[in-house]
Design an enzyme around this catalytic site. Structure first.
Site, PDB file in Angstrom:
ATOM      1  N   ASP A 144      47.428  33.428 -24.685  1.00  0.00           N
ATOM      2  CA  ASP A 144      46.171  33.895 -24.107  1.00  0.00           C
ATOM      3  C   ASP A 144      46.026  35.361 -24.502  1.00  0.00           C
ATOM      4  O   ASP A 144      47.005  36.015 -24.879  1.00  0.00           O
ATOM      5  CB  ASP A 144      46.213  33.725 -22.591  1.00  0.00           C
ATOM      6  CG  ASP A 144      44.983  34.276 -21.899  1.00  0.00           C
ATOM      7  OD1 ASP A 144      43.869  34.074 -22.425  1.00  0.00           O
ATOM      8  OD2 ASP A 144      45.129  34.921 -20.845  1.00  0.00           O
TER       9      ASP A 144
ATOM     10  N   ASP B 111      43.612  38.194 -22.808  1.00  0.00           N
ATOM     11  CA  ASP B 111      43.483  39.163 -21.723  1.00  0.00           C
ATOM     12  C   ASP B 111      44.601  39.010 -20.695  1.00  0.00           C
ATOM     13  O   ASP B 111      44.814  37.931 -20.149  1.00  0.00           O
ATOM     14  CB  ASP B 111      42.125  39.003 -21.029  1.00  0.00           C
ATOM     15  CG  ASP B 111      40.973  39.305 -21.966  1.00  0.00           C
ATOM     16  OD1 ASP B 111      41.116  40.209 -22.805  1.00  0.00           O
ATOM     17  OD2 ASP B 111      39.930  38.629 -21.873  1.00  0.00           O
TER      18      ASP B 111
END
Length: 237
Positions: free
Chosen positions: A12, A14
């Protein structure tokens, strides 16, 4: 866990690779509070602001933008028409509010260069040295912009973000679509890959996608919640 068992890792963005979660939270707060102030004045109801800490994590963190709008408004028993994906920012539709949030995010991002988590980047470089393929999967339509701004785009063999999801009609987290698509983009099966996530919806996606390992990053001190929702291993950095 050994490097021989896994052939790929999907990260991922953020909160895992880059520290832009605070920028997202600020953008959500500004957008929703503008909307709630107008609503309170128009309908003579109390103004209850968006809680940047509690509401961000519970309702919008890790989700595609429009789904985040729907999720939080539902928590306030507010229904709006979905509208069109090209609705102007601020139009009182799901898409209009979502586009307003994205505009605010980009404005803040231009003022503050995105920060990276050096420990994660070091981890990624070590994986690559061992011949493990690395991809990035994010709900953000600004993923490529952030990668380019931080100078780390070259570290990823594949990128599945909000723009790609829109083109391929992929479902957002907790559905595993974006992670599965990233694994396939590296020529791998999910069982051959690790998912690295910091959001509840993300570890749920890793678990439901039958990935070989779902690694939770609990920088928000939410390790137990990540474990309960599908993380096989939790690290705090």
């Amino acid at each position: 866990m050994t490097s021989k068992k896994f052939k790929g890792a999907v990260f991922d963005l953020d909160g895992v690779v880059t520290n832009t979660a605070h920028v997202h939270a600020l953008a959500w707060e500004d957008m929703f509070n503008e909307f709630f102030e107008r609503l309170a004045e128009r309908e003579n109801r109390p103004f209850v602001p968006f809680d940047r800490a509690k509401d961000y994590l519970q309702y919008v963190d890790g989700k595609p933008r429009m789904e985040g709008v729907v999720s939080f408004l539902r928590s306030r028993n507010i229904e709006l028409s979905y509208g069109d994906i090209n609705d102007p920012p601020g139009k009182e539709t799901i898409c209009g509010l979502g586009n307003r949030k994205n505009l605010k995010f980009q404005e803040i991002l231009r003022k503050e260069k995105p920060r990276i988590y050096e420990t994660t980047v070091k981890f990624i470089k070590n994986l690559r040295k061992k011949g493990i393929k690395v991809g990035v999967a994010s709900s953000s339509c600004n993923c490529r912009l952030i990668l380019q701004a931080t100078g780390i785009e070259h570290l990823f063999e594949t990128r599945v973000d909000g723009q790609v999801s829109r083109e391929l009609n992929l479902k957002g987290k907790p559905n595993p679509d974006i992670f599965v698509t990233a694994a396939r983009g590296m020529g791998l099966m999910p069982s051959e890959c690790i998912v690295v996530e910091d959001a509840v919806s993300g570890v749920q996606a890793g678990k439901s996608g039958n990935f070989g390992l779902t690694l939770g990053i609990a920088r928000k001190h939410n390790g137990e919640i990540l474990k309960r929702n599908g993380a096989d291993v939790v690290l705090y950095d």
